[in-house]
Design a protein around this motif. Sequence first.
Motif, mmCIF file in Angstrom:
data_model
loop_
_atom_site.group_PDB
_atom_site.id
_atom_site.type_symbol
_atom_site.label_atom_id
_atom_site.label_comp_id
_atom_site.label_asym_id
_atom_site.label_seq_id
_atom_site.Cartn_x
_atom_site.Cartn_y
_atom_site.Cartn_z
ATOM 1 N N THR A 4 0.878 -1.167 0.000
ATOM 2 C CA THR A 4 0.000 0.000 0.000
ATOM 3 C C THR A 4 0.916 1.218 0.000
ATOM 4 O OG1 THR A 4 -1.730 -1.167 1.231
ATOM 5 C CG2 THR A 4 -1.835 1.237 1.188
ATOM 6 N N VAL A 5 0.821 2.010 -1.066
ATOM 7 C CA VAL A 5 1.770 3.099 -1.289
ATOM 8 C C VAL A 5 1.059 4.441 -1.235
ATOM 9 C CG1 VAL A 5 3.536 4.032 -2.836
ATOM 10 C CG2 VAL A 5 3.089 1.564 -2.800
ATOM 11 N N LEU A 6 1.569 5.341 -0.418
ATOM 12 C CA LEU A 6 1.091 6.720 -0.378
ATOM 13 C C LEU A 6 2.030 7.569 -1.220
ATOM 14 C CD1 LEU A 6 -0.707 9.031 0.791
ATOM 15 C CD2 LEU A 6 0.959 9.174 2.673
ATOM 16 N N VAL A 7 1.466 8.328 -2.162
ATOM 17 C CA VAL A 7 2.257 9.179 -3.043
ATOM 18 C C VAL A 7 1.823 10.637 -2.885
ATOM 19 C CG1 VAL A 7 2.999 9.637 -5.413
ATOM 20 C CG2 VAL A 7 2.494 7.290 -4.706
ATOM 21 N N PRO A 8 2.406 11.381 -1.944
ATOM 22 C CA PRO A 8 2.164 12.830 -1.929
ATOM 23 C C PRO A 8 2.646 13.420 -3.256
ATOM 24 C CG PRO A 8 3.246 12.110 0.100
ATOM 25 C CD PRO A 8 3.310 10.957 -0.852
ATOM 26 N N GLY A 9 1.911 14.403 -3.767
ATOM 27 C CA GLY A 9 2.236 14.915 -5.095
ATOM 28 C C GLY A 9 1.651 14.059 -6.191
ATOM 29 N N GLY A 10 0.558 13.387 -5.882
ATOM 30 C CA GLY A 10 -0.018 12.427 -6.807
ATOM 31 C C GLY A 10 -0.618 13.008 -8.068
ATOM 32 N N GLU A 35 -5.483 17.773 -1.746
ATOM 33 C CA GLU A 35 -5.952 16.745 -0.799
ATOM 34 C C GLU A 35 -4.944 16.498 0.321
ATOM 35 O OE1 GLU A 35 -7.828 13.416 -3.462
ATOM 36 O OE2 GLU A 35 -6.202 14.401 -4.536
ATOM 37 N N LEU A 36 -3.660 16.630 0.012
ATOM 38 C CA LEU A 36 -2.608 16.428 1.013
ATOM 39 C C LEU A 36 -1.547 17.499 0.812
ATOM 40 C CD1 LEU A 36 -1.090 15.038 3.263
ATOM 41 C CD2 LEU A 36 -0.246 13.355 1.601
ATOM 42 N N ASP A 37 -1.565 18.492 1.675
ATOM 43 C CA ASP A 37 -0.586 19.577 1.653
ATOM 44 C C ASP A 37 0.574 19.169 2.555
ATOM 45 O OD1 ASP A 37 0.900 21.868 1.868
ATOM 46 O OD2 ASP A 37 -0.740 23.144 2.568
ATOM 47 N N VAL A 38 1.737 18.903 1.963
ATOM 48 C CA VAL A 38 2.853 18.408 2.775
ATOM 49 C C VAL A 38 3.401 19.460 3.730
ATOM 50 C CG1 VAL A 38 3.568 16.638 1.116
ATOM 51 C CG2 VAL A 38 4.554 18.946 0.967
ATOM 52 N N SER A 40 1.444 20.979 5.757
ATOM 53 C CA SER A 40 0.541 20.906 6.894
ATOM 54 C C SER A 40 0.892 19.690 7.754
ATOM 55 C CB SER A 40 -0.917 20.804 6.434
ATOM 56 O OG SER A 40 -1.765 20.462 7.508
ATOM 57 N N THR A 41 1.447 19.932 8.916
ATOM 58 C CA THR A 41 1.841 18.832 9.798
ATOM 59 C C THR A 41 0.661 17.921 10.115
ATOM 60 O OG1 THR A 41 3.589 20.181 10.797
ATOM 61 C CG2 THR A 41 2.840 18.260 12.046
ATOM 62 N N GLY A 42 -0.484 18.508 10.397
ATOM 63 C CA GLY A 42 -1.664 17.718 10.737
ATOM 64 C C GLY A 42 -2.088 16.809 9.606
ATOM 65 N N GLN A 43 -2.099 17.336 8.373
ATOM 66 C CA GLN A 43 -2.494 16.522 7.231
ATOM 67 C C GLN A 43 -1.496 15.392 6.974
ATOM 68 O OE1 GLN A 43 -3.610 18.581 3.604
ATOM 69 N NE2 GLN A 43 -4.494 20.302 4.726
ATOM 70 N N VAL A 44 -0.226 15.687 7.140
ATOM 71 C CA VAL A 44 0.795 14.668 6.903
ATOM 72 C C VAL A 44 0.691 13.543 7.935
ATOM 73 C CG1 VAL A 44 3.282 14.201 6.962
ATOM 74 C CG2 VAL A 44 2.407 16.190 5.709
ATOM 75 N N LEU A 45 0.574 13.898 9.189
ATOM 76 C CA LEU A 45 0.452 12.887 10.234
ATOM 77 C C LEU A 45 -0.782 12.018 10.022
ATOM 78 C CD1 LEU A 45 1.435 15.017 13.374
ATOM 79 C CD2 LEU A 45 2.799 13.229 12.274
#
Length: 296
Positions: A4-10, A35-38, A40-45
Amino acid sequence: MPLTVLVPGGSGQLGRDLAALAAPGVDVVAPGSAELDVTSTGQVLAAVGALADRARENGSSPVVINAAAYTAVDQAETDEERAFAVNADGPRVLAAACASRQVPLIHVSTDYVFPGDASKPYEPSDELGPRSAYGRTKAAGEDAVLGSGASSWVVRTGWLYGHSGSNFVKTMARLESSRPELSVVDDQVGGPTWTADLASGLLELASRAAAGDGPERRILHCTNGGSVSWCGFARAIFSQLGADPSRVKPCTSAEYPQAATRPAYSVLSPASWKEAWLTPLRPWEEALAAYFEADR
């Protein structure tokens, strides 16, 4: 092994190819920056936590491939704070989250971390010396990842082009149809890399990392094989389009001034990739032909 791969910057050209080329059994979640702002600490966690939970539920191994980056090279010269937030602070938070959840991280970096004054392909151990804000922020991102304690790898690449987004290949194709001639710098040399080929390589590395068989070397270089100047690359693009490559005229960087200093020579050696027993990427000429063949 199921992944299962998470790709920020998708939503970028590399992120899209990572999602498109995943093999059966590889579940890719590729959120764009909306959808995922890197930064943002909260969004990343939350995203890394959700990845770990999702992998546990479906019996797979979690991996993060970070394709998020601020890549507006010239704009970064006057917007370095924002570039640093995306290219350095984002990876730092991402790596910390991966370390806390024991999730392997693969971070994509760039040839711009080097000064560009070499006469032979750069090795991972060569001294850095970025000459642009973009290069400085990407070098800081590498340091943040490698110093985080996460199980992590930095993969440097360069001169990316893909079927989505904007890139040099698309620009040349557009200009070919609208100008009788154009001038392209001939004193900057690098390794053009098709994002589809890079994505395949990154997914291979991800599978190894998830299996606990990641390379001992933590910095790797991955580009299509060979090197060429921007002018030579443009002429090859014209040839693929069925146009006369002699319509592309060479010029110097001094004749085409830009806000950010580009490396004069940024060819990356493939040795580290091969020594890690990862599949070498094909020569850039073959990749370019395959890119256009996919469009036909």
